[in-house]
Write an enzyme that holds these catalytic residues in place. Structure first.
Site, PDB file in Angstrom:
ATOM      1  N   HIS A 288       0.873  -1.189   0.000  1.00 54.36           N
ATOM      2  CA  HIS A 288       0.000   0.000   0.000  1.00 54.36           C
ATOM      3  C   HIS A 288       0.908   1.236   0.000  1.00 54.36           C
ATOM      4  CE1 HIS A 288      -3.467   2.410   0.650  1.00 54.36           C
ATOM      5  NE2 HIS A 288      -3.766   2.115   1.891  1.00 54.36           N
ATOM      6  N   HIS A 327      -2.563  -2.538  -9.690  1.00 53.08           N
ATOM      7  CA  HIS A 327      -3.543  -1.949  -8.768  1.00 53.08           C
ATOM      8  C   HIS A 327      -4.780  -2.823  -8.760  1.00 53.08           C
ATOM      9  CE1 HIS A 327      -6.113   1.041  -6.852  1.00 53.08           C
ATOM     10  NE2 HIS A 327      -4.982   1.578  -6.443  1.00 53.08           N
ATOM     11  N   ASP A 383       2.626   5.344  -6.877  1.00 51.62           N
ATOM     12  CA  ASP A 383       3.898   5.241  -6.152  1.00 51.62           C
ATOM     13  C   ASP A 383       5.110   5.099  -7.062  1.00 51.62           C
ATOM     14  OD1 ASP A 383       2.881   5.322  -3.489  1.00 51.62           O
ATOM     15  OD2 ASP A 383       2.023   3.349  -3.854  1.00 51.62           O
TER      16      ASP A 383
HETATM   17  N1  CMC Z   1       4.710  -7.048 -10.325  1.00 51.21           N
HETATM   18  C1  CMC Z   1       4.578  -8.264 -10.926  1.00 51.21           C
HETATM   19  N2  CMC Z   1       3.428  -8.937 -11.021  1.00 51.21           N
HETATM   20  C2  CMC Z   1       2.342  -8.372 -10.485  1.00 51.21           C
HETATM   21  C3  CMC Z   1       2.387  -7.112  -9.853  1.00 51.21           C
HETATM   22  C4  CMC Z   1       3.627  -6.442  -9.785  1.00 51.21           C
HETATM   23  N3  CMC Z   1       3.716  -5.242  -9.206  1.00 51.21           N
HETATM   24  N4  CMC Z   1       1.152  -6.797  -9.404  1.00 51.21           N
HETATM   25  C5  CMC Z   1       0.355  -7.816  -9.749  1.00 51.21           C
HETATM   26  N5  CMC Z   1       1.061  -8.775 -10.395  1.00 51.21           N
HETATM   27  C6  CMC Z   1       0.562 -10.021 -10.979  1.00 51.21           C
HETATM   28  C7  CMC Z   1       0.225 -11.032  -9.897  1.00 51.21           C
HETATM   29  O1  CMC Z   1       1.342 -11.835  -9.581  1.00 51.21           O
HETATM   30  C8  CMC Z   1      -0.916 -11.791 -10.539  1.00 51.21           C
HETATM   31  O2  CMC Z   1      -0.344 -12.672 -11.498  1.00 51.21           O
HETATM   32  P1  CMC Z   1      -1.008 -14.141 -11.732  1.00 51.21           P
HETATM   33  O3  CMC Z   1      -2.376 -13.846 -12.290  1.00 51.21           O
HETATM   34  O4  CMC Z   1      -0.090 -14.807 -12.693  1.00 51.21           O
HETATM   35  O5  CMC Z   1      -1.046 -14.791 -10.379  1.00 51.21           O
HETATM   36  C9  CMC Z   1      -1.664 -10.729 -11.324  1.00 51.21           C
HETATM   37  O6  CMC Z   1      -0.683  -9.715 -11.630  1.00 51.21           O
HETATM   38  C10 CMC Z   1      -2.831 -10.105 -10.572  1.00 51.21           C
HETATM   39  O7  CMC Z   1      -2.317  -9.540  -9.367  1.00 51.21           O
HETATM   40  P2  CMC Z   1      -2.983  -9.650  -7.957  1.00 51.21           P
HETATM   41  O8  CMC Z   1      -1.905  -9.842  -6.929  1.00 51.21           O
HETATM   42  O9  CMC Z   1      -4.111 -10.618  -7.979  1.00 51.21           O
HETATM   43  O10 CMC Z   1      -3.584  -8.205  -7.824  1.00 51.21           O
HETATM   44  P3  CMC Z   1      -4.147  -7.511  -6.503  1.00 51.21           P
HETATM   45  O11 CMC Z   1      -5.277  -6.678  -6.949  1.00 51.21           O
HETATM   46  O12 CMC Z   1      -4.412  -8.522  -5.437  1.00 51.21           O
HETATM   47  O13 CMC Z   1      -2.924  -6.620  -6.006  1.00 51.21           O
HETATM   48  C11 CMC Z   1      -1.430  -4.828  -5.723  1.00 51.21           C
HETATM   49  C12 CMC Z   1      -2.807  -5.262  -6.238  1.00 51.21           C
HETATM   50  C13 CMC Z   1      -1.328  -3.318  -5.836  1.00 51.21           C
HETATM   51  C14 CMC Z   1      -1.272  -5.224  -4.251  1.00 51.21           C
HETATM   52  C15 CMC Z   1      -0.330  -5.508  -6.594  1.00 51.21           C
HETATM   53  O14 CMC Z   1      -0.458  -5.112  -7.938  1.00 51.21           O
HETATM   54  C16 CMC Z   1       1.071  -5.210  -6.087  1.00 51.21           C
HETATM   55  O15 CMC Z   1       1.560  -5.887  -5.164  1.00 51.21           O
HETATM   56  N6  CMC Z   1       1.763  -4.149  -6.662  1.00 51.21           N
HETATM   57  C17 CMC Z   1       3.075  -3.768  -6.156  1.00 51.21           C
HETATM   58  C18 CMC Z   1       2.932  -2.928  -4.900  1.00 51.21           C
HETATM   59  C19 CMC Z   1       2.428  -1.531  -5.193  1.00 51.21           C
HETATM   60  O16 CMC Z   1       2.908  -0.863  -6.092  1.00 51.21           O
HETATM   61  N7  CMC Z   1       1.473  -1.082  -4.382  1.00 51.21           N
HETATM   62  C20 CMC Z   1       0.908   0.271  -4.487  1.00 51.21           C
HETATM   63  C21 CMC Z   1      -0.515   0.240  -4.962  1.00 51.21           C
HETATM   64  S1  CMC Z   1      -1.133   1.864  -5.440  1.00 51.21           S
HETATM   65  C22 CMC Z   1      -1.071   2.880  -4.070  1.00 51.21           C
HETATM   66  C23 CMC Z   1      -1.614   2.319  -2.806  1.00 51.21           C
HETATM   67  O17 CMC Z   1      -2.641   1.652  -2.761  1.00 51.21           O
HETATM   68  O18 CMC Z   1      -1.000   2.583  -1.783  1.00 51.21           O
END
Ligand code: CMC
Length: 455
Positions: A288, A327, A383
């Site tokens: 986050h 996201h 971010d």
């Molecule tokens: N790098 C590589 N792969 C990713 C990433 C990433 N940053 N984000 C998602 N994926 C992949 C994930 O592994 C999954 O792949 P598969 O379908 O093969 O298993 C697919 O994309 C869907 O991802 P998810 O984990 O189901 O998505 P989510 O909605 O649960 O997670 C998230 C959203 C923001 C937590 C995630 O994208 C992430 O960890 N991003 C990196 C951390 C980040 O930048 N966070 C800031 C978010 S914006 C500001 C805020 O909220 O604070």
């Protein structure tokens, strides 16, 4: 009087029967029993409680929905922020983020978010005066901060000092008193910059600087952070405005992890300082608000443009995450990231270009062409570029999530207030699917054997 009666809501029962009459319904046949049910669809949603009537017999509890991480569950109705994740649209109270970033100030936007309307000149002046007059901290808070180790993470200090404020303001427990809520809003928005600045000064071994009420909100924050021996600190207007715009971009983002924490903890009717401490803790995590810090550490690790392809390979292999990408809601470019890229140019024209920008641009270029990221709709989020600006402005990396928490305070207060006044809300208490053992007989200690630790 029911304190929640302050807000007019249409009768829910009437809305449900209206939906049934118009056949905005879903027909469900339970193949276990052959019975058919018609449930209303309102505002594009089913009420999970409408499923409870679907039972196999008198002993059956009734059907529940299972949605870990709330991936497809609306937990509230909200009028604060609108996001269209497919189109990459973000509005606060109906105003586009692009327009607010160009024409508004953080405190004006905070007023809009908390109160629902843009202020008149008088309203804005009063709002600013009230917040400015509440930036001072009780002297005892300094002793509290002094107790932290010199290398304590500023987010850890912020979480605990905000919680500590609840002990200074027991009047904040009157959560259904609108005047008290207003006062705590001034205090919280006002004091967040002072707490954050004191945490920074403590980690540098520098004397605390008191607020200067002649300065703007962001100018004052920069003063409390960076003033040295000069009689009066004057923030550079380019940096002051850049930080103010970054604060606008971070002010709210509907039902994210920390807003959800604010609502859930607030639903126990605890005071807002304790609830904000919980929300700040939720924001601290690297998935986050801690992501901006993680991005900068990642960019440093990658180091140079030529090492980008190798890093992307590791991300695709599941070894690493590309921080600042992806996201839950945006499946398109995060509109905040687009605005931040523009601010970066203005800041770098003053501070000099951050060499890590080239690494970030190359990561973005390759990721946006790569099938792995394209098929998963992974785009840069807020971010990805913010840390580069913060670094150019001389903020240490561990202050980055703090710079997110300060403006998000207005969003948390708006979400909290909306939740408290919503007649449909109660204490947040989800259900579970129990998957543990059936009833077992207690075995005395001396008779237990042959079981491995943790098995
Ligand atoms: N790098 C590589 N792969 C990713 C990433 C990433 N940053 N984000 C998602 N994926 C992949 C994930 O592994 C999954 O792949 P598969 O379908 O093969 O298993 C697919 O994309 C869907 O991802 P998810 O984990 O189901 O998505 P989510 O909605 O649960 O997670 C998230 C959203 C923001 C937590 C995630 O994208 C992430 O960890 N991003 C990196 C951390 C980040 O930048 N966070 C800031 C978010 S914006 C500001 C805020 O909220 O604070």
């Amino acid at each position: 009087m029911n304190p929640k009666a302050e807000v007019a809501h249409p009768s829910l029962a009437a809305a449900a029967s209206g939906a049934l009459a118009r056949r905005e319904t879903l027909t469900i046949t339970d193949n276990r029993t052959g019975k058919t049910y018609e449930v209303p669809i309102r505002e594009g949603t089913l009420r999970a409680m409408d499923l409870r009537q679907i039972r196999t017999g008198a002993d059956d509890f009734g059907l529940m929905s299972y949605d870990p991480a709330f991936a497809n569950t609306a937990s509230c109705r909200s009028a604060v922020t609108f996001i269209d994740g497919d189109k990459g649209i973000l509005w606060y109270r109906g105003y586009a983020i692009e327009e607010l970033a160009e024409k508004s100030s953080y405190l004006e936007t905070a007023y809009l978010i908390v109160k629902g309307e843009l202020p008149t000149r008088d309203e804005l002046d009063r709002w600013k005066d009230n917040i400015t007059n509440h930036t001072i901290l009780h002297e005892n808070i300094k002793k509290y901060i002094d107790g932290f180790h010199y290398d304590a993470h500023p987010m850890g200090m912020l979480v605990s000092t905000v919680a500590a404020l609840s002990t200074f303001y027991p009047d904040a427990k009157a959560i259904f008193d609108s005047a008290s809520r207003e006062l705590q809003t001034y205090r919280l928005i006002g004091k967040m910059i002072t707490l954050a600045a004191f945490a920074y000064r403590h980690s540098r071994g520098l004397p605390y600087i008191y607020p200067d009420n002649e300065l703007s909100y962001t100018g004052n924050f920069l003063n409390m952070l960076f003033k040295m021996t000069e009689p009066q600190y004057r923030p550079h207007p380019v940096l002051e405005r850049a930080l103010d715009v970054l604060f606008i971009l971070h002010a709210d983002h509907e039902q994210n992890c920390s807003a959800n924490a604010m609502r859930a903890v607030g639903s126990s009717h605890v005071d807002p300082y304790s609830a904000i401490a919980a929300a700040t803790a939720a924001l601290y995590g690297p998935l986050h608000g801690g992501a901006n810090e993680a991005v900068l550490r990642m960019l440093r690790e990658v180091g140079t443009k030529d090492r980008v392809p190798e890093f992307i390979k590791r991300v695709k292999g599941g070894e690493r995450k590309l921080m600042g990408f992806g996201h839950r809601v945006y499946k398109n470019y995060d509109p905040r990231a687009r605005i931040i890229k523009k601010i970066a140019d203005q800041v770098f024209s003053f501070t000099g270009r951050n060499p890590l920008l080239d690494v970030a641009l190359e990561l973005e270029r390759i990721a946006l062409e790569d099938e792995y990221f394209v098929s998963r709709k992974l785009y840069p989020n807020v971010d990805f570029y913010s840390g580069l600006i913060y670094q150019a402005m001389n903020f240490p990396v561990d202050m980055f999530p703090v710079l997110f928490a300060i403006p998000r305070t207005s969003g948390w207060m708006a979400q909290w207030q909306e939740s408290l006044l919503d007649p449909e809300q109660k204490i947040a208490r989800p259900r579970q699917i129990y998957c543990g053992s059936g009833l077992r007989e207690f075995v005395p200690l001396e008779e237990r054997s042959g079981r491995r630790e943790g098995a």
